[in-house]
Scaffold this motif. Structure first.
Motif, PDB file in Angstrom:
ATOM      1  N   ASP A  21       0.849  -1.183   0.000  1.00  0.00           N
ATOM      2  CA  ASP A  21       0.000   0.000   0.000  1.00  0.00           C
ATOM      3  C   ASP A  21       0.888   1.238   0.000  1.00  0.00           C
ATOM      4  OD1 ASP A  21       0.845   0.475   2.642  1.00  0.00           O
ATOM      5  OD2 ASP A  21      -1.124   0.119   3.527  1.00  0.00           O
ATOM      6  N   GLY A  22       0.283   2.409   0.046  1.00  0.00           N
ATOM      7  CA  GLY A  22       1.027   3.657  -0.012  1.00  0.00           C
ATOM      8  C   GLY A  22       1.957   3.891   1.158  1.00  0.00           C
ATOM      9  N   LEU A  23       1.741   3.181   2.265  1.00  0.00           N
ATOM     10  CA  LEU A  23       2.629   3.298   3.417  1.00  0.00           C
ATOM     11  C   LEU A  23       3.617   2.146   3.494  1.00  0.00           C
ATOM     12  CD1 LEU A  23       0.103   4.574   6.114  1.00  0.00           C
ATOM     13  CD2 LEU A  23       1.870   5.890   4.918  1.00  0.00           C
ATOM     14  N   GLY A  24       3.705   1.361   2.405  1.00  0.00           N
ATOM     15  CA  GLY A  24       4.689   0.291   2.328  1.00  0.00           C
ATOM     16  C   GLY A  24       4.284  -1.010   2.992  1.00  0.00           C
ATOM     17  N   ARG A  25       3.042  -1.085   3.485  1.00  0.00           N
ATOM     18  CA  ARG A  25       2.596  -2.319   4.134  1.00  0.00           C
ATOM     19  C   ARG A  25       2.269  -3.367   3.086  1.00  0.00           C
ATOM     20  NH1 ARG A  25      -1.406   1.104   7.895  1.00  0.00           N
ATOM     21  NH2 ARG A  25      -1.944   1.754   5.802  1.00  0.00           N
ATOM     22  N   GLU A  51      11.900  13.973  -6.219  1.00  0.00           N
ATOM     23  CA  GLU A  51      11.143  12.721  -6.168  1.00  0.00           C
ATOM     24  C   GLU A  51      10.652  12.438  -4.748  1.00  0.00           C
ATOM     25  OE1 GLU A  51       9.429   9.034  -7.484  1.00  0.00           O
ATOM     26  OE2 GLU A  51       9.736  11.030  -8.302  1.00  0.00           O
ATOM     27  N   ALA A  52      11.490  12.658  -3.759  1.00  0.00           N
ATOM     28  CA  ALA A  52      11.071  12.432  -2.374  1.00  0.00           C
ATOM     29  C   ALA A  52       9.938  13.369  -1.985  1.00  0.00           C
ATOM     30  CB  ALA A  52      12.259  12.599  -1.430  1.00  0.00           C
ATOM     31  N   GLN A  53      10.019  14.641  -2.394  1.00  0.00           N
ATOM     32  CA  GLN A  53       8.943  15.586  -2.068  1.00  0.00           C
ATOM     33  C   GLN A  53       7.646  15.180  -2.742  1.00  0.00           C
ATOM     34  OE1 GLN A  53       9.368  18.714   0.059  1.00  0.00           O
ATOM     35  NE2 GLN A  53       7.320  17.834   0.217  1.00  0.00           N
ATOM     36  N   ARG A  54       7.720  14.727  -3.982  1.00  0.00           N
ATOM     37  CA  ARG A  54       6.523  14.263  -4.693  1.00  0.00           C
ATOM     38  C   ARG A  54       5.869  13.106  -3.936  1.00  0.00           C
ATOM     39  NH1 ARG A  54       4.767  10.316  -7.748  1.00  0.00           N
ATOM     40  NH2 ARG A  54       6.722   9.165  -7.806  1.00  0.00           N
ATOM     41  N   PHE A  62       6.985   6.053   3.013  1.00  0.00           N
ATOM     42  CA  PHE A  62       7.827   4.856   2.942  1.00  0.00           C
ATOM     43  C   PHE A  62       8.611   4.846   1.641  1.00  0.00           C
ATOM     44  CE2 PHE A  62       8.601   0.465   1.633  1.00  0.00           C
ATOM     45  CZ  PHE A  62       9.289  -0.011   2.735  1.00  0.00           C
ATOM     46  N   HIS A  63       7.952   5.219   0.557  1.00  0.00           N
ATOM     47  CA  HIS A  63       8.597   5.256  -0.752  1.00  0.00           C
ATOM     48  C   HIS A  63       9.628   6.388  -0.818  1.00  0.00           C
ATOM     49  CE1 HIS A  63       4.926   2.949  -1.184  1.00  0.00           C
ATOM     50  NE2 HIS A  63       5.518   2.330  -2.178  1.00  0.00           N
ATOM     51  N   ALA A  64       9.322   7.517  -0.162  1.00  0.00           N
ATOM     52  CA  ALA A  64      10.295   8.615  -0.096  1.00  0.00           C
ATOM     53  C   ALA A  64      11.541   8.161   0.673  1.00  0.00           C
ATOM     54  CB  ALA A  64       9.670   9.834   0.579  1.00  0.00           C
ATOM     55  N   HIS A  65      11.331   7.383   1.715  1.00  0.00           N
ATOM     56  CA  HIS A  65      12.458   6.831   2.481  1.00  0.00           C
ATOM     57  C   HIS A  65      13.368   6.011   1.577  1.00  0.00           C
ATOM     58  CE1 HIS A  65      13.105   2.623   3.860  1.00  0.00           C
ATOM     59  NE2 HIS A  65      13.987   3.175   4.657  1.00  0.00           N
ATOM     60  N   GLU A  66      12.779   5.238   0.657  1.00  0.00           N
ATOM     61  CA  GLU A  66      13.592   4.425  -0.252  1.00  0.00           C
ATOM     62  C   GLU A  66      14.417   5.297  -1.198  1.00  0.00           C
ATOM     63  OE1 GLU A  66      10.615   1.737  -1.822  1.00  0.00           O
ATOM     64  OE2 GLU A  66      11.148   0.250  -0.306  1.00  0.00           O
TER      65      GLU A  66
END
Length: 181
Positions: A21-25, A51-54, A62-66
């Motif tokens: 999901d959007g939170l990486g779960r 990209e992280a800000q988007r 979670f995706h920004a963390h990656e």
């Protein structure tokens, strides 16, 4: 899923292929999820921050963390703590949005501390004066304040109704570079 089968990526490394999901779960196999961030992408600092800000604005910390993790692993040694601190802020927001207020608050504070230390030891700014001299226009002072405020707020809500503990990741998204908003 067959218990003897293990998901693998194209290079044969173990990698969970369950949708997220959007939170990486992880979601059940066959459930539609959001596209995962590719790993090991080398971006310029400007591309990383954009990209992280988007992703943060879309409620996908979670995706920004990656994205930050890629910069942390591939960037110059002297900038690794900067990217690691930003990754910790993003994963702190992730945990907070998932309802893990204790873990989220710890990671938010750890990320804020890492950014402050990075600014001091990296020669970006004078100790205690975070702001304009930080590389790539990153608003370190604002990020530190944001992380400390959110950590304090979710800890205060801890123990109250579950809905009081949840935060909306998109609504809480920090601004990485204030002059570019």
């Amino acid at each position: 899923m067959d218990e003897t089968h293990r998901d693998r990526d194209a290079e044969g490394r173990a990698r969970n292929a369950r949708p997220r999901d959007g939170l990486g779960r992880p979601l059940p196999y066959g459930t539609p999820g959001v596209e995962r961030q590719p790993e090991g992408v080398i971006r310029s600092p400007d591309e990383t921050l954009r990209e992280a800000q988007r992703l943060l604005d879309a409620g996908m910390p979670f995706h920004a963390h990656e994205v930050f993790e890629d910069a942390w692993k591939s960037g110059p040694e002297e900038e690794r703590e900067l990217w690691r601190g930003l990754a910790q802020l993003a994963v702190g927001l992730t945990h907070t949005a998932r309802g893990n207020t204790t873990g989220g608050a710890r990671l938010l504070r750890r990320g804020a501390t890492a950014l402050a230390e990075c600014a001091r030891s990296g020669g970006f700014v004078e100790p205690g004066e975070f702001g304009d001299a930080v590389p790539y226009g990153i608003g370190v002072s604002g990020l530190i304040d944001w992380a400390q405020e959110l950590a304090g707020r979710v800890e205060t809500a801890h123990g109250q109704a579950a809905e009081a503990q949840q935060v909306d990741a998109a609504e809480e998204a920090p601004c990485l570079r204030p002059e570019r908003r």
